[in-house]
Design a protein around this motif. Structure first.
Motif, short mmCIF file in Angstrom:
data_model
loop_
_atom_site.label_atom_id
_atom_site.label_comp_id
_atom_site.label_asym_id
_atom_site.label_seq_id
_atom_site.Cartn_x
_atom_site.Cartn_y
_atom_site.Cartn_z
N THR A 23 0.82 -1.20 0.00
CA THR A 23 0.00 0.00 0.00
C THR A 23 0.86 1.26 0.00
OG1 THR A 23 -0.15 -0.02 2.43
CG2 THR A 23 -1.88 -1.17 1.19
N GLY A 34 4.06 2.50 -3.91
CA GLY A 34 4.07 3.50 -4.97
C GLY A 34 4.48 4.87 -4.48
N GLU A 35 3.94 5.28 -3.33
CA GLU A 35 4.28 6.59 -2.77
C GLU A 35 5.76 6.66 -2.40
OE1 GLU A 35 3.21 9.41 1.09
OE2 GLU A 35 2.17 7.50 0.79
N TYR A 89 2.12 3.64 -14.46
CA TYR A 89 2.26 4.99 -13.93
C TYR A 89 1.08 5.83 -14.39
CZ TYR A 89 3.80 9.77 -13.24
OH TYR A 89 3.86 11.08 -12.85
N ALA A 90 0.49 6.54 -13.44
CA ALA A 90 -0.60 7.44 -13.77
C ALA A 90 -0.31 8.79 -13.16
CB ALA A 90 -1.93 6.90 -13.24
N GLU A 130 0.62 10.22 -8.92
CA GLU A 130 0.28 8.95 -8.29
C GLU A 130 0.87 7.81 -9.10
OE1 GLU A 130 -3.91 8.74 -7.99
OE2 GLU A 130 -4.09 10.43 -6.60
N ASP A 146 0.37 3.85 -9.74
CA ASP A 146 -0.48 2.68 -9.55
C ASP A 146 0.33 1.43 -9.85
OD1 ASP A 146 -2.66 4.28 -8.93
OD2 ASP A 146 -3.27 4.44 -11.02
N LEU A 147 0.44 0.55 -8.89
CA LEU A 147 1.22 -0.67 -9.05
C LEU A 147 0.29 -1.87 -9.07
CD1 LEU A 147 4.11 0.09 -6.54
CD2 LEU A 147 4.12 0.38 -9.02
N ASP A 148 0.52 -2.78 -9.99
CA ASP A 148 -0.27 -4.00 -10.12
C ASP A 148 0.59 -5.19 -9.71
OD1 ASP A 148 -2.43 -2.56 -11.24
OD2 ASP A 148 -1.46 -2.62 -13.20
#
Length: 212
Positions: free
Chosen positions: A98, A101-102, A176-177, A186, A188-190
């Motif tokens: 969680t 990404g940050e 990446y978004a 932000e 976004d990682l999958d």
């Protein structure tokens, strides 16, 4: 050696399970005409990364610093040094996706820092491997019973069991978004499901077949 009939089978199991770990690297670089200045810049930037990682609390499971490189840049065909290059890489391991990404974005926002990854994986002692091995043995036994039943026989004993190997690939997928204009971007990682494969070779003794 078995005195009676024997059936030899291969048992396999394949699973896809969520990853348990994510690894990425943070590489800090510096360049200057003066060697001492290059080393000072490198040390300061590496310290800034350490401070940022120290502030993540329990979000980081492990970090390892290695691959320190300092090299001169020379003019072609001469040994005259025109600049010094320095780089140091830290490998970061996290299990809390969680915050991943940050954290990567905050590190990438540092001066002269390159972030690469993540690479997803399972822990070496993940229960997923044990479950796959058990499933492979069950598959081998089921196959042996099917063959024996087709011959009008039954499985009577296990003679040999061999582990024929397993696959533990690590794969990565990253998306990446960009965030709203003027806001914080932000990432976004999958998390990539991890394939787990186990295989065994087994020999079973069976009762006398009923033929004809």
């Amino acid at each position: 050696m078995a005195d009676g009939p024997v059936v030899t089978v291969r048992g396999e199991a394949y699973r896809e399970v969520p990853p348990e770990l994510a690894r990425f690297t943070v590489t800090v670089t510096a360049r200057d005409r003066d060697r001492e200045t290059t080393l000072t810049k490198l040390a300061e930037r590496a310290a800034a990364v350490r401070v940022l990682l120290d502030g993540t609390g329990s979000a980081v499971d492990r970090r390892e610093t290695g691959d320190l490189r300092v090299r001169p840049e020379t003019r072609r065909a001469t040994e005259r040094v025109v600049a010094w290059h320095g780089a140091v890489t830290t490998t970061v391991t996290v299990s809390d996706f969680t915050a991943l990404g940050e954290l990567m974005l905050r590190l990438a926002d540092q001066d002269q820092v390159e972030v690469a990854g993540p690479w997803w994986s399972l822990r070496p002692d993940s229960p997923a491997y044990r479950e796959a091995r058990h499933a492979a043995i069950t598959d081998a036994l089921d196959r042996a019973r099917e063959y024996a039943e087709a011959l009008g026989a039954r499985v009577t004993a296990l003679l040999e069991l061999a582990d024929t190997g397993s696959e533990r690939p690590m794969m990565a997928r990253m998306a990446y978004a960009g965030g709203p204009e003027g806001g914080t971007p932000e990432l976004d990682l999958d998390p990539q499901p991890q394939p787990v494969h186990a295989a065994v070779q087994a020999r079973f003794a069976i009762s006398e077949p009923v033929l004809g």
